[in-house]
Motif scaffolding. Structure first.
Motif, PDB file in Angstrom:
ATOM      1  N   LEU A  41      -3.793   4.639  -5.256  1.00  0.00           N
ATOM      2  CA  LEU A  41      -4.522   4.101  -4.110  1.00  0.00           C
ATOM      3  C   LEU A  41      -5.367   2.923  -4.586  1.00  0.00           C
ATOM      4  O   LEU A  41      -6.035   3.005  -5.624  1.00  0.00           O
ATOM      5  CB  LEU A  41      -5.411   5.169  -3.476  1.00  0.00           C
ATOM      6  CG  LEU A  41      -4.676   6.326  -2.785  1.00  0.00           C
ATOM      7  CD1 LEU A  41      -5.683   7.348  -2.248  1.00  0.00           C
ATOM      8  CD2 LEU A  41      -3.789   5.827  -1.658  1.00  0.00           C
ATOM      9  N   TYR A  66      -4.892   8.282   1.580  1.00  0.00           N
ATOM     10  CA  TYR A  66      -4.039   7.168   2.001  1.00  0.00           C
ATOM     11  C   TYR A  66      -4.443   6.646   3.377  1.00  0.00           C
ATOM     12  O   TYR A  66      -4.434   5.434   3.619  1.00  0.00           O
ATOM     13  CB  TYR A  66      -2.567   7.604   2.013  1.00  0.00           C
ATOM     14  CG  TYR A  66      -1.645   6.592   2.650  1.00  0.00           C
ATOM     15  CD1 TYR A  66      -1.443   5.334   2.070  1.00  0.00           C
ATOM     16  CD2 TYR A  66      -0.997   6.879   3.848  1.00  0.00           C
ATOM     17  CE1 TYR A  66      -0.606   4.400   2.670  1.00  0.00           C
ATOM     18  CE2 TYR A  66      -0.152   5.942   4.447  1.00  0.00           C
ATOM     19  CZ  TYR A  66       0.034   4.709   3.853  1.00  0.00           C
ATOM     20  OH  TYR A  66       0.853   3.780   4.451  1.00  0.00           O
ATOM     21  N   GLN A 109       0.830  -1.209   0.000  1.00  0.00           N
ATOM     22  CA  GLN A 109       0.000   0.000   0.000  1.00  0.00           C
ATOM     23  C   GLN A 109       0.861   1.255   0.000  1.00  0.00           C
ATOM     24  O   GLN A 109       0.619   2.188  -0.773  1.00  0.00           O
ATOM     25  CB  GLN A 109      -0.901   0.029   1.240  1.00  0.00           C
ATOM     26  CG  GLN A 109      -2.105  -0.869   1.211  1.00  0.00           C
ATOM     27  CD  GLN A 109      -2.890  -0.707   2.514  1.00  0.00           C
ATOM     28  OE1 GLN A 109      -2.334  -0.712   3.610  1.00  0.00           O
ATOM     29  NE2 GLN A 109      -4.185  -0.551   2.399  1.00  0.00           N
ATOM     30  N   TYR A 110       1.844   1.257   0.879  1.00  0.00           N
ATOM     31  CA  TYR A 110       2.694   2.440   1.019  1.00  0.00           C
ATOM     32  C   TYR A 110       3.557   2.648  -0.222  1.00  0.00           C
ATOM     33  O   TYR A 110       3.734   3.781  -0.678  1.00  0.00           O
ATOM     34  CB  TYR A 110       3.584   2.297   2.250  1.00  0.00           C
ATOM     35  CG  TYR A 110       4.372   3.550   2.576  1.00  0.00           C
ATOM     36  CD1 TYR A 110       3.728   4.707   2.978  1.00  0.00           C
ATOM     37  CD2 TYR A 110       5.765   3.546   2.473  1.00  0.00           C
ATOM     38  CE1 TYR A 110       4.450   5.859   3.281  1.00  0.00           C
ATOM     39  CE2 TYR A 110       6.497   4.696   2.773  1.00  0.00           C
ATOM     40  CZ  TYR A 110       5.830   5.844   3.174  1.00  0.00           C
ATOM     41  OH  TYR A 110       6.550   6.980   3.456  1.00  0.00           O
ATOM     42  N   ASP A 167      -3.756  13.296   3.788  1.00  0.00           N
ATOM     43  CA  ASP A 167      -3.526  11.865   3.596  1.00  0.00           C
ATOM     44  C   ASP A 167      -3.218  11.112   4.881  1.00  0.00           C
ATOM     45  O   ASP A 167      -3.407   9.904   4.959  1.00  0.00           O
ATOM     46  CB  ASP A 167      -2.381  11.648   2.607  1.00  0.00           C
ATOM     47  CG  ASP A 167      -2.841  11.828   1.165  1.00  0.00           C
ATOM     48  OD1 ASP A 167      -3.963  11.387   0.860  1.00  0.00           O
ATOM     49  OD2 ASP A 167      -2.102  12.402   0.360  1.00  0.00           O
ATOM     50  N   TYR A 186       1.440   4.066  -2.958  1.00  0.00           N
ATOM     51  CA  TYR A 186       1.095   5.456  -2.660  1.00  0.00           C
ATOM     52  C   TYR A 186       2.279   6.397  -2.898  1.00  0.00           C
ATOM     53  O   TYR A 186       2.124   7.465  -3.502  1.00  0.00           O
ATOM     54  CB  TYR A 186       0.614   5.548  -1.216  1.00  0.00           C
ATOM     55  CG  TYR A 186       0.513   6.946  -0.652  1.00  0.00           C
ATOM     56  CD1 TYR A 186      -0.379   7.876  -1.182  1.00  0.00           C
ATOM     57  CD2 TYR A 186       1.310   7.326   0.419  1.00  0.00           C
ATOM     58  CE1 TYR A 186      -0.463   9.158  -0.654  1.00  0.00           C
ATOM     59  CE2 TYR A 186       1.231   8.602   0.951  1.00  0.00           C
ATOM     60  CZ  TYR A 186       0.340   9.512   0.411  1.00  0.00           C
ATOM     61  OH  TYR A 186       0.268  10.780   0.942  1.00  0.00           O
TER      62      TYR A 186
END
Length: 298
Positions: free
Chosen positions: A101, A167, A91-92, A256, A95
């Motif tokens: 996303l 995020y 995920q990070y 975010d 992003y």
């Protein structure tokens, strides 16, 4: 499908950090050859029929993750923790590096695969993913319109359709999926009455929002099934930070992250701490079992 095919291809080409996120952590998109009109065809023959493979009929396209294993099948607490940490890192990476996303976190989009004794979490289904620039330019249809995501959607998105998808919403969704898995599955079998979250599955988005508000404001009361009792502290820490974030989010509503509360560093510290703790407990348990067996046979 056009967007997902382009997006996953772009992501897999750029991934070059095996330590954080690798191609093994992102699902692929492949060509299906079992369709009636292509049951005996080869992938190359199908490609030749279309000048733009991104415009292939959906019946001719499948996802590689259909052959991966569902996270709900796991019964080992450390393996579940490892899968979720992998997805968290993905995920990070998406992003920060790809400006993307995922926007579709739920149990069905988190899978795993094993290479010998090594387990890896896989983030699947990018059919609702979006680039940050597109989200900022104009509203993009998101999880708010899809009932299957309501139980795992960030709390404030359930009430405010004009709020941009951020995020921090990904982090909150990850917690709800983790919470659902560790409280609703016992030995790989779904136990419908074991988790309060099961009431969220059939509710509309306003009802889910109300239930989440009560859940988040209550003192930690997470009761994992016997397989995942050691993940209780992880879930309670994540819940505490999410609740604290919502209670202090007014200045950060459209940002975010919420300070150092709902953010990558905070969640990363939590995951790393729990990985060490659960791994140590696992090794201790193995040592005790081995010692007991040695005594029996000595």
């Amino acid at each position: 499908m056009v967007i997902e095919n382009q997006l996953t291809s772009s992501i897999r080409k750029k991934i070059n950090l095996p330590g954080r996120c690798s191609k093994k952590h992102i699902n692929n998109v492949d060509f299906l050859t079992t369709d009636v009109m292509a049951s005996s065809a080869k992938k190359e023959d199908i490609r030749a029929l279309f000048s733009d493979t991104n415009k292939l009929p959906k019946s001719l396209v499948t996802h590689e993750y259909e052959w991966l294993s569902p996270v709900t099948a796991l019964t080992d607490d450390f393996e579940v923790l490892k899968v979720f940490q992998d997805v968290f890192e993905c995920q990070y990476w998406l992003y920060t590096e790809m400006k993307v996303l995922h926007r579709n976190l739920r149990p069905e989009t988190i899978k795993f695969q094993k290479y010998g004794n090594v387990i890896q979490g896989v983030l699947c289904d990018f059919s609702h993913a979006a680039y940050l620039q597109d989200l900022n330019a104009e509203p993009v249809p998101s999880s708010q319109q899809r009932k299957e995501t309501f139980p795992f959607l960030a709390y404030d998105l359930l009430f405010d359709s004009k709020l941009p998808y951020l995020y921090r919403h990904e982090l909150e969704s990850l917690f709800y999926v983790l919470y659902f898995i560790i409280t609703s599955y016992e030995n790989g079998v779904y136990v419908p009455d074991s988790s309060p979250l099961n009431a969220w599955l059939s509710a509309n988005h306003f009802e889910v929002g109300s239930l989440k508000a009560v859940f988040l404001l209550k003192p930690p009361s997470i009761n994992p099934t016997s397989n995942f009792e050691r993940l209780k502290d992880l879930a309670e820490d994540m819940k505490y930070n999410i609740c604290k974030g919502h209670c202090s989010q007014t200045p950060f509503r459209n940002e975010d992250v919420i300070g150092k509360i709902i953010s990558y560093p905070t969640f990363n510290d939590t995951f790393n701490k729990e990985m060490k703790r659960v791994w140590t407990a696992r090794r201790t348990r193995t040592t005790i079992v081995n010692n007991s067996e040695n005594k029996v046979y000595s």
